[in-house]
Design a protein around this motif. Sequence first.
Motif, PDB file in Angstrom:
ATOM      1  N   ALA A   1       0.957  -1.430  -0.067  1.00 49.86           N
ATOM      2  CA  ALA A   1       0.118   0.000  -0.099  1.00 49.86           C
ATOM      3  C   ALA A   1       0.743   1.305  -0.149  1.00 49.86           C
ATOM      4  N   ASN A   2       1.828   1.273   0.751  1.00 48.58           N
ATOM      5  CA  ASN A   2       2.837   2.445   0.668  1.00 48.58           C
ATOM      6  C   ASN A   2       3.412   2.821  -0.576  1.00 48.58           C
ATOM      7  N   GLU A   3       3.759   1.583  -1.504  1.00 49.29           N
ATOM      8  CA  GLU A   3       3.974   1.821  -2.736  1.00 49.29           C
ATOM      9  C   GLU A   3       3.118   2.476  -3.514  1.00 49.29           C
ATOM     10  N   TYR A   4       1.900   2.123  -3.420  1.00 47.41           N
ATOM     11  CA  TYR A   4       0.880   2.544  -4.125  1.00 47.41           C
ATOM     12  C   TYR A   4       0.678   4.226  -3.676  1.00 47.41           C
ATOM     13  N   LYS A   5       0.893   4.298  -2.441  1.00 49.89           N
ATOM     14  CA  LYS A   5       0.486   5.986  -1.778  1.00 49.89           C
ATOM     15  C   LYS A   5       1.626   6.798  -2.499  1.00 49.89           C
ATOM     16  N   ARG A   6       2.919   6.188  -2.829  1.00 51.48           N
ATOM     17  CA  ARG A   6       4.059   6.895  -3.334  1.00 51.48           C
ATOM     18  C   ARG A   6       3.530   7.314  -5.027  1.00 51.48           C
ATOM     19  N   MET A   7       3.044   6.489  -5.298  1.00 51.02           N
ATOM     20  CA  MET A   7       2.612   6.750  -6.640  1.00 51.02           C
ATOM     21  C   MET A   7       1.577   7.538  -6.846  1.00 51.02           C
ATOM     22  N   ALA A   8       0.530   7.649  -5.888  1.00 52.45           N
ATOM     23  CA  ALA A   8      -0.423   8.532  -5.757  1.00 52.45           C
ATOM     24  C   ALA A   8      -0.144   9.991  -5.665  1.00 52.45           C
ATOM     25  N   GLU A   9       1.023  10.000  -4.689  1.00 50.48           N
ATOM     26  CA  GLU A   9       1.379  11.580  -4.510  1.00 50.48           C
ATOM     27  C   GLU A   9       1.909  12.215  -5.692  1.00 50.48           C
ATOM     28  N   ALA A  10       2.308  11.178  -6.752  1.00 51.34           N
ATOM     29  CA  ALA A  10       2.999  11.867  -7.898  1.00 51.34           C
ATOM     30  C   ALA A  10       1.942  12.085  -8.840  1.00 51.34           C
ATOM     31  N   GLN A  11       0.593  11.778  -8.706  1.00 47.31           N
ATOM     32  CA  GLN A  11      -0.238  12.085  -9.855  1.00 47.31           C
ATOM     33  C   GLN A  11      -0.663  13.601  -9.274  1.00 47.31           C
ATOM     34  N   GLY A  12      -0.721  14.248 -10.509  1.00 51.48           N
ATOM     35  CA  GLY A  12      -0.864  15.817 -10.311  1.00 51.48           C
ATOM     36  C   GLY A  12      -2.256  16.076 -10.154  1.00 51.48           C
ATOM     37  N   ASN A  13      -3.218  15.306 -10.639  1.00 55.00           N
ATOM     38  CA  ASN A  13      -4.650  15.914 -10.889  1.00 55.00           C
ATOM     39  C   ASN A  13      -5.665  14.654 -10.247  1.00 55.00           C
ATOM     40  N   VAL A  14      -5.040  13.930  -9.302  1.00 52.05           N
ATOM     41  CA  VAL A  14      -5.792  12.694  -8.783  1.00 52.05           C
ATOM     42  C   VAL A  14      -5.671  12.697  -7.098  1.00 52.05           C
ATOM     43  N   LEU A  15      -6.747  12.803  -6.619  1.00 53.71           N
ATOM     44  CA  LEU A  15      -6.626  12.623  -5.079  1.00 53.71           C
ATOM     45  C   LEU A  15      -7.589  11.449  -4.724  1.00 53.71           C
ATOM     46  N   PHE A  16      -6.955  10.741  -3.563  1.00 50.30           N
ATOM     47  CA  PHE A  16      -7.191   9.382  -3.254  1.00 50.30           C
ATOM     48  C   PHE A  16      -7.844   9.682  -1.731  1.00 50.30           C
ATOM     49  N   GLY A  17      -8.881   9.123  -1.429  1.00 46.90           N
ATOM     50  CA  GLY A  17      -9.368   9.007  -0.090  1.00 46.90           C
ATOM     51  C   GLY A  17     -10.367   7.928   0.088  1.00 46.90           C
ATOM     52  N   GLY A  18     -10.625   7.697   1.539  1.00 46.95           N
ATOM     53  CA  GLY A  18     -11.378   6.756   1.998  1.00 46.95           C
ATOM     54  C   GLY A  18     -10.799   5.604   2.349  1.00 46.95           C
ATOM     55  N   ARG A  19     -11.729   4.563   2.829  1.00 49.46           N
ATOM     56  CA  ARG A  19     -10.701   3.130   3.339  1.00 49.46           C
ATOM     57  C   ARG A  19     -10.109   2.516   2.172  1.00 49.46           C
ATOM     58  N   LEU A  20     -10.739   2.568   1.126  1.00 47.83           N
ATOM     59  CA  LEU A  20      -9.863   1.969  -0.082  1.00 47.83           C
ATOM     60  C   LEU A  20      -9.029   2.643  -0.726  1.00 47.83           C
ATOM     61  N   GLY A  21      -9.432   3.963  -0.924  1.00 47.88           N
ATOM     62  CA  GLY A  21      -8.363   4.824  -1.675  1.00 47.88           C
ATOM     63  C   GLY A  21      -7.091   4.972  -0.964  1.00 47.88           C
ATOM     64  N   GLN A  22      -7.117   5.065   0.577  1.00 44.96           N
ATOM     65  CA  GLN A  22      -6.063   5.366   1.399  1.00 44.96           C
ATOM     66  C   GLN A  22      -5.727   3.962   2.011  1.00 44.96           C
ATOM     67  N   TYR A  23      -6.314   2.802   1.618  1.00 44.33           N
ATOM     68  CA  TYR A  23      -5.995   1.614   2.300  1.00 44.33           C
ATOM     69  C   TYR A  23      -5.764   1.479   3.844  1.00 44.33           C
ATOM     70  N   ALA A  24      -6.876   2.184   4.507  1.00 45.68           N
ATOM     71  CA  ALA A  24      -6.751   2.371   6.017  1.00 45.68           C
ATOM     72  C   ALA A  24      -8.084   1.869   6.642  1.00 45.68           C
ATOM     73  N   TYR A  25      -8.171   1.512   7.728  1.00 46.74           N
ATOM     74  CA  TYR A  25      -9.305   1.161   8.405  1.00 46.74           C
ATOM     75  C   TYR A  25      -9.883   2.418   9.291  1.00 46.74           C
ATOM     76  N   PHE A  26     -10.767   3.282   8.625  1.00 42.74           N
ATOM     77  CA  PHE A  26     -11.448   4.259   9.146  1.00 42.74           C
ATOM     78  C   PHE A  26     -12.840   3.953   9.546  1.00 42.74           C
ATOM     79  N   ASP A  27     -13.197   4.598  10.666  1.00 40.01           N
ATOM     80  CA  ASP A  27     -14.545   4.670  11.272  1.00 40.01           C
ATOM     81  C   ASP A  27     -15.228   5.826  10.355  1.00 40.01           C
ATOM     82  N   MET A  28     -16.604   5.985  10.809  1.00 45.60           N
ATOM     83  CA  MET A  28     -17.038   6.971   9.878  1.00 45.60           C
ATOM     84  C   MET A  28     -16.854   8.644  10.209  1.00 45.60           C
TER      85      MET A  28
END
Length: 368
Positions: A325-352
């Motif tokens: 997931a950290n590899e993907y997050k590094r790739m995400a940071e390099a995306q100039g016009n795409v933001l990632f969020g939520g449990r699946l977009g950040q691969y994190a266990y979030f409560d509401m």
Amino acid sequence: MKTYDYLIVGSGLFGSVFAHEAKNAGKRCLVIDRRKHAGGNLYCENIDGINVHEYGAHIFHTDNREVWQYVNSLVEFNRYTNSPIANYRGKLYNLPFNMNTFYQLWGVHTPAEAEEKLAEQRAEYANIECPANFEEQALKLCGHDIYETLIKGYTEKQWGRPARELPAEIIKRVPVRLTFDNNYFNDPYQGIPTGGYNRLIDALLSGVEVRLDTDYFANRAELDGLANVTVFTGMIDKYFDYRCGRLEYRSLRFDTKRLDTPNFQGNAVVNYTSADVPYTRVIEHKHFEYGTQPTTVVTYEYPDTWNEDKEPYYPINDKRNNAVANEYKRMAEAQGNVLFGGRLGQYAYFDMDDTIAEALRLFRQNIM
């Protein structure tokens, strides 16, 4: 000039909060979702006037005053307090572990007696200096009786593997209360939206253009071309075509029944903690909103192995998956016009409440 400022992929809580904030800031938004309804896993189906949590029980709780005020500015919340019951081979126990639980387990009446019994149970495993797995960690923290009765079977069903194969860090502590308090959460703010979660999603998406039954991956280039920025709330590994490998998830399966009785189990949530019962819990939805309907609706919740045909409910945040997931997050940071969020977009266990706080943070940091 593009048609929209933001394309928001996913109408769940994260995407809906982001869209709400962007719309209020005067931004042009398009929200898309592959499902036939908005709201993601918060969606409720109304059956006989009962708001049925279609994708499992969702109980809002938080210690974040800003988040609590935020949701209450949109909809009214009721006073629901989560007080689940555990059923172990026909015997009932209160959760979380409190004086009621200790009386049910051991017949103790006072905090001093409970502390003595806990110390006695823990002493059997004092020789475990560095727990090598979940089972050793749990036994060291709470002893044999609590572990075997209320933790082991439930956990192994939830994760789909023996406790001895789970990492010790999953159970860093066992909450123990020496009071007769069955409130599961310590958070000061708790409740369910009056009238169900659809009202919250409807309030968030009011005035926002939403296209349902729309598969982002089937029309990716065309959809991305509509907006200056894409906000992606789906699986981050799928977005990057699994270039660093596939992340693992746990799924759920639900068996929902309408029953011709006004009250099936007397509580919204009953956990089944023995390994020989295949489901982890039974949810009786009307109790979330103090329903008085002559019928009831119950859902049996089964943990399930995930594959592409099933919903990915929980990221499996072990060392291997977190490294990928950290590899993907590094790739995400390099995306100039795409933001990632939520449990699946950040691969994190979030409560509401975490989801809302993250959506607000991401919007405020990236507003155009």
